[in-house]
Design an enzyme around this catalytic site. Structure first.
Site, PDB file in Angstrom:
ATOM      1  N   SER A   1       0.845  -1.194   0.000  1.00  0.00           N
ATOM      2  CA  SER A   1       0.000   0.000   0.000  1.00  0.00           C
ATOM      3  C   SER A   1       0.877   1.239   0.000  1.00  0.00           C
ATOM      4  CB  SER A   1      -0.892   0.011   1.242  1.00  0.00           C
ATOM      5  OG  SER A   1      -0.125   0.294   2.405  1.00  0.00           O
ATOM      6  N   ASP A   2       0.306   2.365  -0.393  1.00  0.00           N
ATOM      7  CA  ASP A   2       1.015   3.624  -0.206  1.00  0.00           C
ATOM      8  C   ASP A   2       0.871   4.041   1.260  1.00  0.00           C
ATOM      9  OD1 ASP A   2       2.453   5.930  -0.633  1.00  0.00           O
ATOM     10  OD2 ASP A   2       1.329   6.542  -2.397  1.00  0.00           O
ATOM     11  N   PHE A   3       1.512   5.119   1.618  1.00  0.00           N
ATOM     12  CA  PHE A   3       1.613   5.550   3.011  1.00  0.00           C
ATOM     13  C   PHE A   3       0.230   5.704   3.643  1.00  0.00           C
ATOM     14  CE2 PHE A   3       2.489   8.224   6.591  1.00  0.00           C
ATOM     15  CZ  PHE A   3       3.791   7.965   6.965  1.00  0.00           C
TER      16      PHE A   3
END
Length: 752
Positions: free
Chosen positions: A290-292
């Site tokens: 996932s992104d941040f």
């Protein structure tokens, strides 16, 4: 690399042609202490890895399995003991070699001793910085693109890092979006080749890659970062998907989801995209991160009720590793125990993470030696290569009266602007004790090159190098009046570039424009160096200055490269990877637009266009001047018709008609004149950067497989149709040389 060429999908079959040039031009000589060249293992070696993965997986507890799926970053929340407890499979933002060695030592003391992946955003450098990716794309030189990624990887690897959150290969046509700087611009063909070149460079330098952001992030409405995107199926497959397919074919180890929601579905929870297409249809063997905090943000998107619901939706969509939200750590084990998440899905995610670690060689490599950092960072070779990339990244947009290069009659130059007089430090502030590279000031570099023959005087003119507040304008004007030539460096710096820096206005900030107006009013010839991370609107001053150089944040050796171009030591050869608008209101603006039923012909009210501005760009995609004069003529096709299974081939003659030796980018565009749906007015399908000596000429050939010229419909089916196709040749997207070829045979339709 041959396996890479074999795996390129037919829907972008042009890629192997340019990639063959890239790979043949890749430097062959190994540097000292060469890092491991990463690639997916094949054959018996791959089978042995799968056996090792299964054996290790069988020994793991539920807690240890979940632990491998957590990515934590250096900071207040992270605890080193989590590594000993097997609670994390990866860490990020550790840059000091001693700390990285500590991370590895703690992980080695865990029950199973599984090594962690150590990640960083090594986007365009670590100790030696290269031009931003959009500047690398401006070179139109895939060898240099690969070289920049190689050094970014090699230096980060020397510091103990082994995974980068790059390349960003999001497509965008909107210069208001702050992350324009991380991509390759607006054209899908160029971006596809750049994506593959960057993956190859990172892997050659020893870093695993994470192709991001899957998918459509660059379509953010209004250019506002993190905003929703709406993309038709046909556009998704024709425009956004090819760079990701190229990155996968080049062997990327991981893929990162987008922070945005596409067509109402958050990418981090989109099972159709992540599991069915990426992992299923494309056969991706690595893991998806996932992104941040994007798992947590599913609640903000309104598609998850709480933390456990967000974990269930993201994990079942196909996200294998959670970056920084901590929600996998908090809830995933409970969801597995309750049967809400199948144990088989957990094993699949852990298997993917372990597989990547083993293909990276982490289980078998020697303990990291922090002494490597001092030996392998900021070397003479890395700086020389940074300069080589920067030289070809610079785009000459205007050169009225051939004011550049500086003529012998010029005896004094005024250098104005904080960006020219400030010595930037491109290092991360926490890289304590590592070799530091501080770029020289433009004033110093010009003084060095002219060696006393030309007097160099300087004035900042603005309050700081951040260029957002007025400064000593009167002093700058006085300095300019006393000189024969004025060089002013304007644009973006500090907190004005990168993620979260969307702009509603693409003009120069008012203090910069006021300073420039005052300098122009002196009557002295003014050379503007635009130091930006995206296209700006230059309309207000483009006709009032002598020359304009576009520099997309060139990195460690950027000031040297700019000085060399101004002095004539380097002949500029960069080309614009994005269209430059006349006004922000034109954005998004791009060359490969669709035709309209009322094209701009007679320039009256009821044709497409604006009442208050031309619809044409200020500078088109692919544009860039040179100190040389090149001519292009004699476009010739090998045959007036080809079968639908054949190749459109031909050549054009490029000649050097004046000036110094130089390079020109010959560009070939194609248009399908009549199709079952509207097709772009033209699309870049091939380019070649050619170096010529004065008086020389060369035939530049192209070969375009007809099957690569198709398009997708709204059901995702790929169409290749017979009929007339126009081929254009030129030195930018306004190419005027044209030839027509007829494609014969029955239409080809490929179902998803």
């Amino acid at each position: 690399m041959n396996s890479f060429l074999r795996r390129v999908p037919a829907t972008f079959a042009l890629a192997p042609l340019a990639l063959a040039v890239l790979l043949s031009a890749t430097p062959a000589a190994a540097q000292p202490a060469q890092p491991p060249h990463l690639a997916w293992k094949t054959g018996e070696e791959a089978q042995l890895i799968e056996q090792r993965v299964e054996e290790l997986l069988a020994r793991m507890t539920l807690a240890e399995k979940v632990g491998q799926l957590n990515l934590w970053g250096r900071g207040d929340e992270f605890r080193m003991e989590w590594l000993r407890e097997g609670r994390t499979g990866a860490v990020m933002n550790f840059t000091e070699p001693a700390h990285i060695r500590e991370v590895q030592q703690h992980a080695a003391r865990s029950r199973l001793g599984i090594p962690p992946i150590i990640a960083l955003d090594a986007i365009n450098g670590f100790a030696t910085y290269f031009p931003q990716p959009i500047g690398q794309a401006a070179t139109f030189n895939l060898r240099l693109v690969e070289l920049a990624s190689y050094w970014s990887a090699r230096e980060a690897r020397a510091a103990g890092i082994n995974w980068t959150f790059a390349p960003m290969i999001d497509m965008t046509r909107d210069a208001r979006w702050g992350r324009v700087m991380e991509g390759a611009g607006e054209d899908v063909h160029l971006a596809t080749l750049v994506a593959a070149a960057r993956v190859a460079g990172y892997h050659r330098g020893g870093l695993a890659t994470s192709a991001k952001h899957f998918i459509g992030y660059g379509e953010a409405e209004g250019g506002r970062d993190y905003n929703s995107v709406w993309i038709p199926v046909s556009k998704l497959w024709d425009y956004h998907m090819p760079p990701f397919q190229a990155a996968l074919a080049a062997g990327t180890f991981t893929v990162m989801t987008s922070l945005s929601a596409m067509n109402g579905v958050a990418s981090t929870a989109d099972r159709g995209l992540v599991t069915e297409i990426l992992k299923g249809r494309f056969g991706f063997r690595g893991f998806v991160v996932s992104d941040f905090e994007s798992v947590r943000e599913l609640m903000n998107h309104g598609t998850a009720a709480d933390g456990p619901d967000a974990v269930r939706r993201a994990f079942m969509a196909g996200v294998d590793m959670d970056m920084m939200s901590g929600l996998f750590d908090a809830h995933l084990a409970d969801l597995v125990r309750a049967g809400t998440v199948p144990a088989a899905r957990l094993d699949d995610a852990v298997r993917r993470v372990l597989r990547v670690k083993m293909h990276m060689g982490l289980f078998d490599e020697a303990p990291y030696d922090p002494a490597l950092a001092r030996r392998d960072l900021a070397t003479p070779q890395s700086r020389a290569d940074s300069l080589a990339v920067a030289r070809e990244s610079i785009v000459l947009l205007r050169n009225e009266g051939n004011v550049l290069p500086v003529k012998p009659s010029v005896r004094s130059i005024a250098v104005i602007g904080g960006l020219a007089t400030h010595q930037e430090d491109w290092q991360y502030s926490d890289k304590a004790g590592l070799p530091r590279v501080r770029p020289d000031r433009l004033t110093d570099e010009l003084a060095r090159l002219f060696a006393g023959r030309v007097r160099i005087a300087s004035s900042r003119g603005l309050a700081t190098h951040c260029n957002l507040a007025a400064g000593n304008t009167a002093g700058a004007v006085a300095t300019a009046r006393a000189a024969d030539l004025v060089v002013v460096m304007l644009g973006e710096d500090c907190e004005q570039i990168g993620e979260g820096t969307s702009r509603a206005h693409l003009d120069l900030p008012q203090p910069q424009q006021a300073l420039l107006d005052a300098l122009i009013a002196t009557g002295k010839p003014v050379v503007v160096v635009m130091h930006t991370s995206r296209p700006f609107v230059l309309t207000r001053f483009v006709g009032r200055v002598a020359a304009i150089l576009q520099a997309f944040h060139l990195g460690t050796e950027g000031r040297t490269a700019i000085a060399e171009v101004i002095a004539g030591r380097v002949n500029p050869s960069g080309k614009l990877p994005m269209t430059f608008p006349r006004a922000t209101g034109q954005v998004p603006i791009y060359y490969d637009r669709l035709p309209t039923g009322r094209p701009r012909v007679k320039h009256f009210r009821y044709e497409t266009g604006y009442l208050d501005e031309s619809m044409e760009p200020l500078f088109p995609f692919g544009f860039g001047l040179s100190y040389s004069r090149f001519t292009l003529d004699n476009l010739r096709l090998d045959a007036p018709s080809v079968p639908i299974s054949g190749t459109i081939a031909g050549e054009v003659r490029l000649a050097h008609a004046g000036g110094p030796a130089g390079q020109e980018v010959v560009q070939f565009y194609v248009r399908q004149k009549v199709a079952s749906r509207s097709r772009p007015l033209r699309q870049l399908r091939h380019f070649e950067k050619v170096a010529l000596e004065p008086g020389a000429a060369r035939s530049v050939r192209f070969a375009l497989p007809v099957r690569s010229l198709g398009f997708h419909d709204d059901q995702g089916r790929y169409h290749v149709e017979p009929g007339e196709y126009e081929v254009y040749a030129g030195t930018d997207s306004n190419a005027t040389l044209a030839a027509t070829v007829t494609v014969t045979g029955e239409a080809i339709v490929t179902t998803p």
